[in-house]
Write a protein that holds these residues in place. Structure first.
Motif, PDB file in Angstrom:
ATOM      1  N   ASP A 248      42.328  41.442  38.953  1.00  0.00           N
ATOM      2  CA  ASP A 248      42.596  41.420  37.687  1.00  0.00           C
ATOM      3  C   ASP A 248      42.413  39.958  37.223  1.00  0.00           C
TER       4      ASP A 248
ATOM      5  N   MET B 146      47.517  48.854  33.838  1.00  0.00           N
ATOM      6  CA  MET B 146      47.266  47.800  34.962  1.00  0.00           C
ATOM      7  C   MET B 146      48.413  47.584  35.925  1.00  0.00           C
TER       8      MET B 146
ATOM      9  N   VAL C  43      44.620  45.371  42.079  1.00  0.00           N
ATOM     10  CA  VAL C  43      45.356  44.218  41.178  1.00  0.00           C
ATOM     11  C   VAL C  43      44.967  42.923  41.473  1.00  0.00           C
TER      12      VAL C  43
ATOM     13  N   LYS D 140      39.410  39.866  34.451  1.00  0.00           N
ATOM     14  CA  LYS D 140      40.024  39.834  33.338  1.00  0.00           C
ATOM     15  C   LYS D 140      39.664  40.988  32.000  1.00  0.00           C
TER      16      LYS D 140
ATOM     17  N   TRP E 158      37.636  51.364  39.543  1.00  0.00           N
ATOM     18  CA  TRP E 158      38.385  50.283  38.967  1.00  0.00           C
ATOM     19  C   TRP E 158      38.773  50.220  37.612  1.00  0.00           C
ATOM     20  N   TYR E 159      37.675  50.154  36.721  1.00  0.00           N
ATOM     21  CA  TYR E 159      37.867  50.164  35.459  1.00  0.00           C
ATOM     22  C   TYR E 159      38.180  51.773  34.801  1.00  0.00           C
TER      23      TYR E 159
ATOM     24  N   LEU F 130      41.962  52.244  34.295  1.00  0.00           N
ATOM     25  CA  LEU F 130      42.384  51.271  33.096  1.00  0.00           C
ATOM     26  C   LEU F 130      41.807  52.124  31.918  1.00  0.00           C
TER      27      LEU F 130
ATOM     28  N   ARG G 179      47.298  51.926  41.202  1.00  0.00           N
ATOM     29  CA  ARG G 179      46.334  51.018  41.696  1.00  0.00           C
ATOM     30  C   ARG G 179      46.861  50.328  42.936  1.00  0.00           C
TER      31      ARG G 179
END
Length: 248
Positions: A44, A31, A41, A48, A73-74, A77, A36
């Protein structure tokens, strides 16, 4: 015997806590990565990711597939968390995500599944069509799809659910999040990107899954379910259902 059982139980809890802390640390690093964008950001707080991925039971040694990853986006992560010990793939409409992570350090192991699948919206259709949905893999631990279920027409939702079921191992998790539509509300000009959660549960159960849990992580009382999800009064704060299914 009871003493040993108690000790074994305590050890299991300790190991689980250590694993959760390790995954949390990896996710925190992802994160905070400079790959990113500022816009990513800023999402977030609303999305969550730490709580959401913990709810679905993500572990760093799992085999994971993300469907329709959008702009990644995911993906940005999940890939770092799974890089060392796990297996991570994306599938269906992956072009933007592939471009977003192309050449980035640490994303070399990301696989693209279902290369012959096709996602398109024919003129006059009641949703996107998904052709050739077979994921071409098996023994998957978790399949994620975030705010995408609404995109498809009924036949393609059925095809996608069945493809996910075939790819998952027994006990594997189908993790689904989407924008909430009022129960049994007919289509209108404002709810095309919303889904009735009761309908989604029925359809996914019809594919063989069992509903094992739900979360109110993305419940947003400010969203009265009357506006299109991009409307200025609800964008970034839409009410979303968060449902956890398991392959029997």
């Amino acid at each position: 015997m009871k003493k040993w059982l108690i000790l074994a139980g305590c050890l299991s809890c300790t190991i689980s806590s250590v694993n959760a802390a390790d995954i949390s640390a990896k996710l925190q690093r992802a994160m905070q990565s400079d790959i990113r964008s500022e816009a990513e950001v800023q999402r977030d707080a609303n999305r969550k990711p730490m709580e959401t991925l913990a709810f679905f039971g993500l572990q760093d040694n799992m085999k994971v597939v993300e469907l329709i990853p959008g702009g990644g986006w995911y993906t940005k992560l999940l890939a770092p968390v799974l890089h060392d010990n796990g297996d991570f793939s994306i599938a269906y409409g992956t072009g933007r995500a592939e471009k977003a992570i192309n050449g980035l350090e640490g994303f070399d192991k990301v696989k693209v599944l279902a290369p012959t699948s096709k996602l398109y919206n024919p003129e006059g259709a009641d949703g996107y069509v998904l052709d050739n949905p077979d994921l071409g893999t098996d023994n998957v631990d978790i399949v994620f799809t975030f705010r995408n279920y609404h995109n498809f027409n009924a036949a393609s939702r059925k095809a996608m659910n069945e493809a996910v079921y075939n790819a998952l191992k027994t006990g594997g998790i189908y993790a689904v999040v989407d924008h909430t539509r009022r129960h049994m509300q007919p289509d209108n000009d404002f709810n095309g990107r919303r889904v009735d959660p009761v309908l989604a549960i029925k359809e996914i159960q019809d594919a063989g899954f069992e509903l094992v849990d739900y979360s109110d992580l993305h419940y947003r009382p400010v969203d009265e379910l009357i506006y299109e999800v991009g409307h200025k009064d609800v964008t970034g704060q839409t009410d979303r259902w968060t449902l956890k299914f398991r392959k029997k």
